[in-house]
Motif scaffolding. Structure first.
Motif, PDB file in Angstrom:
ATOM      1  N   PHE A 151      10.718  -4.919   0.310  1.00 14.79           N
ATOM      2  CA  PHE A 151      10.682  -3.862   1.316  1.00 14.79           C
ATOM      3  C   PHE A 151      10.314  -4.474   2.637  1.00 14.79           C
ATOM      4  O   PHE A 151      11.010  -3.855   3.421  1.00 14.79           O
ATOM      5  N   LEU A 152       9.348  -5.173   2.737  1.00 15.90           N
ATOM      6  CA  LEU A 152       9.211  -5.746   4.289  1.00 15.90           C
ATOM      7  C   LEU A 152      10.291  -6.496   4.754  1.00 15.90           C
ATOM      8  O   LEU A 152      10.558  -6.300   6.011  1.00 15.90           O
TER       9      LEU A 152
ATOM     10  N   TYR B   7      12.534   0.327  -9.407  1.00 10.27           N
ATOM     11  CA  TYR B   7      13.234  -0.656 -10.243  1.00 10.27           C
ATOM     12  C   TYR B   7      14.509  -1.089  -9.734  1.00 10.27           C
ATOM     13  O   TYR B   7      15.349  -1.992 -10.080  1.00 10.27           O
ATOM     14  N   TYR B   8      14.860  -0.615  -8.416  1.00  9.34           N
ATOM     15  CA  TYR B   8      16.159  -0.993  -7.905  1.00  9.34           C
ATOM     16  C   TYR B   8      15.943  -2.527  -7.151  1.00  9.34           C
ATOM     17  O   TYR B   8      14.890  -2.874  -6.530  1.00  9.34           O
ATOM     18  N   PRO B   9      17.006  -3.327  -7.424  1.00  6.61           N
ATOM     19  CA  PRO B   9      18.305  -3.003  -7.984  1.00  6.61           C
ATOM     20  C   PRO B   9      18.325  -3.290  -9.543  1.00  6.61           C
ATOM     21  O   PRO B   9      17.730  -4.527  -9.900  1.00  6.61           O
TER      22      PRO B   9
ATOM     23  N   ALA C 229       4.592  -1.988  -7.272  1.00  6.31           N
ATOM     24  CA  ALA C 229       4.674  -1.982  -5.767  1.00  6.31           C
ATOM     25  C   ALA C 229       4.406  -3.804  -5.232  1.00  6.31           C
ATOM     26  O   ALA C 229       5.076  -3.971  -3.954  1.00  6.31           O
ATOM     27  N   PHE C 230       3.518  -4.222  -5.984  1.00  3.82           N
ATOM     28  CA  PHE C 230       3.357  -5.656  -5.829  1.00  3.82           C
ATOM     29  C   PHE C 230       4.654  -6.249  -5.772  1.00  3.82           C
ATOM     30  O   PHE C 230       5.145  -7.171  -4.970  1.00  3.82           O
ATOM     31  N   GLN C 231       5.509  -6.071  -6.821  1.00  6.51           N
ATOM     32  CA  GLN C 231       6.684  -6.823  -7.156  1.00  6.51           C
ATOM     33  C   GLN C 231       7.744  -6.577  -5.894  1.00  6.51           C
ATOM     34  O   GLN C 231       8.742  -7.219  -5.639  1.00  6.51           O
TER      35      GLN C 231
ATOM     36  N   LYS D  14       0.679  -1.188  -0.080  1.00  7.63           N
ATOM     37  CA  LYS D  14       0.161  -0.137   0.111  1.00  7.63           C
ATOM     38  C   LYS D  14       0.908   1.221  -0.224  1.00  7.63           C
ATOM     39  O   LYS D  14       0.511   2.233  -0.827  1.00  7.63           O
ATOM     40  N   TYR D  15       1.941   1.367   0.847  1.00  5.14           N
ATOM     41  CA  TYR D  15       2.804   2.434   0.978  1.00  5.14           C
ATOM     42  C   TYR D  15       3.438   2.600  -0.342  1.00  5.14           C
ATOM     43  O   TYR D  15       3.663   3.950  -0.720  1.00  5.14           O
TER      44      TYR D  15
END
Length: 337
Positions: free
Chosen positions: A44-45, A88-90, A37-39, A19-20
């Motif tokens: 991220f988490l 797109y990182y990395p 964001a899904f990818q 979501k963020y």
């Protein structure tokens, strides 16, 4: 550890992470924001979770290995920060390199404060500098300048080394009638605070980034004392000005030269931890003597910096996330606004 972790743990689930990130990418106008964001949500988490474990382990670890744990914890927080700007990182393996270098084998009679670190054209630090418009970068940064560039460390560093302190504490008074605050600067005969009031205001405005709306910035004619008034809500924006830092309702002003402005705190912390972690890894004899000796002022400064980093750096990252996208986050205290 820093209470900021209570907020940052919000990102340790896939729905909240996605979501963020989607909100950040939508704000940037990125195509396929939801898909990207899904990818990136799992990456991220897990960056948040692993960073938190690095910091919690470091809090009970011996000084001899603390820099290594904190360097990787810091790197993970900054990678998560970068993902909010770069979906797109990395992109390739080159951006996974540290992006900075220092001499691995030190000379005889090595002096920590005289050591230096050099940013490279490629790698993680270069990617961060580009994403957060950190320019122009210097060819090298001395450990002395990095210590003195962090407001909450600079006082202790100045006292321990007799070096001049460029970060000065300002007085903030609430003018409740008009929802304004008055900022009072100390009297100085050197640096920007020696300028005339008019020149001083022009100097502040000239270096202000676009995010800082200083149109309502005004001076107060009070003999030789420099005072500025601005709306209460503008304090958080002022924290993004290169000449100011806001820490737990304490405002600092950089009275050093405009030709050597301090790096943002995330950059200073990353570079210092890189130097210390390299000493920890490759200069084990020197590092062992430092960590076991109570006769070296460097030990006090290193310990003070590491303690300060654990106490404040998660809050530095949390402030970035609040500015990056103003969605509701849990446990956000009033000093962030």
């Amino acid at each position: 550890m820093d209470n900021a972790w209570k907020t940052l743990r919000y990102f340790e689930t896939e729905p909240t992470a996605r979501k963020y990130l989607a909100a950040c990418y939508h704000d940037m106008g990125v195509e396929h924001a939801e898909r990207l964001a899904f990818q990136q949500s799992s990456r991220f988490l897990f960056l948040w979770r692993q960073a938190r474990h690095f910091y919690s382990t470091s809090a009970v670890a011996d000084l001899s290995i603390q820099p290594l744990l904190l360097f990787y914890g810091c790197s993970h927080l900054l990678k998560a920060m970068l993902l909010t700007r770069d979906p797109y990182y990395p992109q390739n393996s080159r951006v996974l390199q540290h992006g900075v270098t220092t001499r691995k084998l030190k000379r005889n009679a090595y002096m920590l404060m005289e050591d230096e670190v050099r940013p490279q054209k490629e790698g993680f630090f270069a990617q961060l500098a580009h994403a957060f418009q950190l320019a122009p970068l210097q060819d090298r940064y001395s450990v002395h300048n990095l210590f003195s560039s962090i407001p909450s460390v600079s006082d202790s560093y100045g006292i321990a080394t007799d070096k001049p302190r460029n970060w000065l504490t300002l007085k903030i008074d609430q003018i409740s009638q008009d929802d304004l605050v008055r900022i009072t600067f100390p009297e100085k005969t050197d640096g920007p605070l020696s300028y005339s009031t008019e020149t001083f205001i022009q100097y502040i405005r000239r270096l202000a980034p676009a995010i800082c709306n200083l149109e309502k910035l005004a001076s107060v004619n009070n003999k030789n004392i420099k005072e500025l008034t601005l709306p209460q809500c503008a304090l958080s924006e002022l924290d993004q000005h290169p000449l100011f830092r806001l820490h737990q309702n304490v405002l600092f002003f950089w009275n050093g030269s405009a030709s050597s402005l301090p790096l943002p705190e995330w950059a200073s912390h990353y570079l210092l931890l890189y130097v210390l972690s390299m000493l920890c890894r490759y200069e084990t004899e020197w590092w062992g003597e430092l960590t076991m000796s109570h006769g070296l002022v460097e030990r006090y400064l290193v310990e003070h910096f590491l303690d300060n980093h654990m106490d404040t750096f998660p809050s530095v990252i949390r402030r970035h996330f609040h500015r990056n996208h103003r969605m509701s986050l849990p446990s956000l205290p009033s000093d962030l606004y």
